[in-house]
Enzyme design. Sequence first.
Site, mmCIF file in Angstrom:
data_model
loop_
_atom_site.group_PDB
_atom_site.id
_atom_site.type_symbol
_atom_site.label_atom_id
_atom_site.label_comp_id
_atom_site.label_asym_id
_atom_site.label_seq_id
_atom_site.Cartn_x
_atom_site.Cartn_y
_atom_site.Cartn_z
ATOM 1 N N SER A 119 0.835 -1.203 0.000
ATOM 2 C CA SER A 119 0.000 0.000 0.000
ATOM 3 C C SER A 119 0.877 1.262 0.000
ATOM 4 O O SER A 119 1.680 1.445 -0.901
ATOM 5 C CB SER A 119 -0.964 -0.066 1.183
ATOM 6 O OG SER A 119 -2.141 0.649 0.930
ATOM 7 N N ASP A 143 -0.583 -4.965 -3.523
ATOM 8 C CA ASP A 143 -1.948 -4.452 -3.591
ATOM 9 C C ASP A 143 -2.046 -2.929 -3.623
ATOM 10 O O ASP A 143 -2.837 -2.328 -2.895
ATOM 11 C CB ASP A 143 -2.806 -5.007 -2.446
ATOM 12 C CG ASP A 143 -4.274 -5.092 -2.872
ATOM 13 O OD1 ASP A 143 -4.558 -5.785 -3.868
ATOM 14 O OD2 ASP A 143 -5.130 -4.444 -2.242
ATOM 15 N N HIS A 285 -7.054 -6.654 0.982
ATOM 16 C CA HIS A 285 -5.942 -5.714 0.813
ATOM 17 C C HIS A 285 -4.717 -6.107 1.637
ATOM 18 O O HIS A 285 -3.587 -6.022 1.162
ATOM 19 C CB HIS A 285 -6.425 -4.317 1.203
ATOM 20 C CG HIS A 285 -5.403 -3.241 1.073
ATOM 21 N ND1 HIS A 285 -4.749 -2.965 -0.116
ATOM 22 C CD2 HIS A 285 -4.909 -2.357 1.998
ATOM 23 C CE1 HIS A 285 -3.908 -1.954 0.065
ATOM 24 N NE2 HIS A 285 -3.989 -1.568 1.337
#
Length: 306
Positions: A119, A143, A285
């Site tokens: 992220s 992700d 996620h």
Amino acid sequence: MPADDEFSFLPAQAAAAAAPLPRVERRTLSLPDGRVLSGLAWGDAPPAVTLLHGAGLNAHTWDTTLLHLGLPALALDLPGHGNSSWRDDAAYVARVLAPDVVAALEEWTGRPQTLVGHSLGGLTAAAVAAARPDLVERLIVLDITPGVDPSAGPAQIRAFFAGPTDWASRDELVERALSFGLGGSRAAAARGVFLNSRVRPDGRVEWKHHFAHLAAAAAAGGSADTGTPDAVRAVPTETGWEDLAAVRTPLDLVRGERGFVTAADADELLRRHPGAAVHALPTGHNLHEEDPAALAALLRDIIDGR
């Protein structure tokens, strides 16, 4: 909960993973502006892998993944998270965070790294790889792409962090997390709360990461821009794509099938960076927390060239 030992959870995690427990130690680096950057060194050998977490997390988010991976590693607390200093300007964007990561790599690694970022950490890792290719052997992004919708993410996460910033005890915070459907089991929630909070001198418990405090300020009428605790909140899209385009090391994207990165997002990355490889795991996620064993196996395959 333990009084002050951040490593007290590791023996049980290692037993559950059927993995040996390596030496893990806390390291702190003083930065020129007076801030400190902190991280965890795994193993006795110089690290082969350096990992950067997402917004609102910390270096311990990788613990179980690293137990399964079994390689010497460095897991950093990004600025504003864990034991690293908060930024006075609240500028938690990839190109601003990258120089601190570079300083840590120069100080603590000694060889080019497989740089893994989730992220916000993934975008930061791309900025590092673009600016200092001599420090990065391979880039693995988890992700995230610069094209992901900045408003992505579960609404309950945003509401959770926009709530109170301090509590009477960690048990109270565990109850709040569970009431929002966060943290999984009570034991997992207790571990996460302990590792992501601290006890102030007045005895109150608060989050270690700055995003929760910014979110609460925004909810109380402050700036919505600085208050959104989202991993991609303040990352200019084109700047991020420019960083990825500049990466000359092997690049892998690992997306969660229920995560932020859609198949279309992955295709856009391949269009802009045709040499990249894309992998998917059946997770959301936070791949490293939902299925650390599968992620570790995939990381090992990528690193070993399988």
